[in-house]
Design an enzyme around this catalytic site. Structure first.
Site, short mmCIF file in Angstrom:
data_model
loop_
_atom_site.label_atom_id
_atom_site.label_comp_id
_atom_site.label_asym_id
_atom_site.label_seq_id
_atom_site.Cartn_x
_atom_site.Cartn_y
_atom_site.Cartn_z
CB CYS A 129 -0.94 -0.01 1.20
SG CYS A 129 -0.16 -0.45 2.76
CG HIS A 232 -1.10 4.14 4.32
ND1 HIS A 232 -1.84 3.89 5.46
CD2 HIS A 232 -0.62 2.93 3.91
CE1 HIS A 232 -1.80 2.58 5.72
NE2 HIS A 232 -1.08 1.99 4.80
#
Lengths: 321, 321
Positions: A129, A232
């Site tokens: 990710c 994130h």
């Protein structure tokens, strides 16, 4: 292109949920959609009821594309079952990390190396990710200026650890993280290698090199978990191959596929705003000589996992949304 | 050394509270302790009741040392009153940023440049919170190996914004931060300059150069607020003047004054643990060639403000605790 494909989603956690959502939202041509997990049960994914089947070899009979959701803590499903799925004719798109660095396995972020998806032996790996959103933003800089060195510090959300991460944040569930995460910052994601880097940091170095086709790129990563649900964030420092102006760097980022530029003046993206959006957001761009710095944010369950996986499937079957 | 000093603390916020606490804990030789603020009132600082006086010129009569707490949002007290205090014979130790870069004003972090404190004209500046903990950890590396370039990303606590920051986190108080801070990350601390850097980032560059006496040091900072109460964390990348081994770098950090090394194996410091401790904690050390990386955490109200200020006063009066 055929009329529709039989697709299996292995894993009914947060990433499985988002893969179902992205298949629907992007109107992927489906003939049949199966959800598989360790045990059979009824489950709701992306607001849709499923009779979840057991992830066993026979469950892949007739499957064209199998997504292995493979988030942290659910390792091994692809190792055990990908071969069975492939031998039954499926192409496996694996979100887990088991095969990413296998030289026989393409590791694909379509905005960066879409072509690599065609050259598979039945299995295509989805990137980590944190790596995916970074390479989406590095690729336009590499194309325009060349890039030589990347230093990145991450601010990662708990949903990267699946539902357990969310429970650790909201209910203080123990055993998920080595220390409390609420009102804290934990600079340790994954195990620590002999070189002192965590597995997450090493993924960011090695996967970035592979996806970008830059085996000598210097990448120094520090991966940190913070008390955020989803999204994130990354503080990125890049040494470009030549001096550039702020306008040039902004233009390269603004026009890049998969990027939403929200960095004019003192505007900036945050995880609360990026969550739920499949794009990677960029802001806080600063340029001095050949050094560019910026802040990028992306939904770790979408572009960091599900969206990228569905985009890979689209490359395979020749649809673009 | 005299028997005791008359000390004034200007500001009854979080930093004022911690200055009182540190004066008591470190047993600073006090004859009298006055707390001054915009308005007179009774207030409790560090568990002690004070009749807070009005911060006006006459309040500094007889004061030997005046601490201006000067946190964000309380700017200007030192600009208005420091001259009055100095003309009455006080030495001013200012936690605010107004005078830090004045070439006539020493900017002091005692572990790094204690000697500079002696060379004052009545006013000594305390460094920015994020800068102080960084230079405490950079100084031993500079001494042992030399340092050439620093790239730092911060993870800063809301108490750096005073009580308003804590209220923004816990009660959603608006107007303190440009976006919600709970379950979020805000990559903007202070105003943005023409070069795209925030004032916090520019402070980290310029103050680091001044405190360390390295005017050509390259410093690239990205300053980010995260939902943590107290304790700033920093991901630091340093290019050393020569290649070093992990053992050499660890030894330099472990033996450095003001540093608690907690980074063996996969141990690491976090803000929840560092809050309340006057030291700077270091862990996650990695070394490759001439590149060292580490994670450091310190209580932004203690070493980042009050402890450092009281240490400066100790230098002045010749006591060491």
């Amino acid at each position: 292109m055929r009329e529709g494909y039989t697709v299996a989603v292995v894993g009914a956690g947060l990433v499985g949920d988002r893969i179902v959502a992205e298949l629907r939202r992007r109107d992927f041509p489906l003939k049949e959609l199966r959800v598989l997990a360790r045990t059979a049960r009824r489950a709701t994914l992306a607001g849709e009821e499923f009779e979840v089947g057991v992830a066993e070899p026979e469950a892949f009979d007739g499957v064209d594309i199998a997504f292995f959701a493979g988030t942290e803590g659910e390792k091994g499903a692809a190792v055990q079952l990908a071969g069975e799925a492939i031998s039954r004719g499926a192409v496996v798109i694996d979100n887990g990390s088991d095969f990413r660095m296998d030289p026989e396995v393409p590791l694909v972020v379509p905005e960066v190396n879409a072509g690599a998806a065609k050259d598979h032996n039945g299995l295509i790996a989805n990137g980590n990710c944190s790596t995916i959103q970074m390479v989406v933003t590095l690729a336009p800089l590499a194309r325009e200026f060349g890039i030589e060195k990347v230093i990145v510090s991450t601010y990662q959300a708990v949903s990267g650890s699946g539902r357990g991460g969310v429970e650790a944040l909201e209910d203080g569930r123990e055993g998920v993280y080595p220390k409390p995460i609420d009102r804290n910052a934990i600079p340790l994601i994954g195990g620590v290698g002999d070189d002192g880097y965590t597995s997450e940091e090493t993924k960011m170095r090695l996967e970035t090199r592979k996806i970008m086709g830059l085996p000598d790129l210097e990448v120094f990563a520090t991966a940190v978990r913070i008390p955020v649900h989803t999204g994130h964030s990354e503080s990125v420092y890049v040494e470009l191959g030549r001096e550039a102006t702020l306008d040039e760097v902004v233009e390269a980022l603004r026009s890049a596929p998969g990027v939403t530029f929200s960095g004019d003046a003192d505007d900036f993206p945050t995880p609360l705003e990026a969550a739920g959006d499949p794009n990677t957001f960029v802001g806080r761009v600063r340029v001095e000589g050949n050094v560019a710095q910026y802040w990028c944010v992306s939904d770790n369950l979408l572009k960091g996992a599900a969206t990228n996986a569905v985009q890979i499937a689209e490359e395979l079957v020749g649809v673009r949304v």
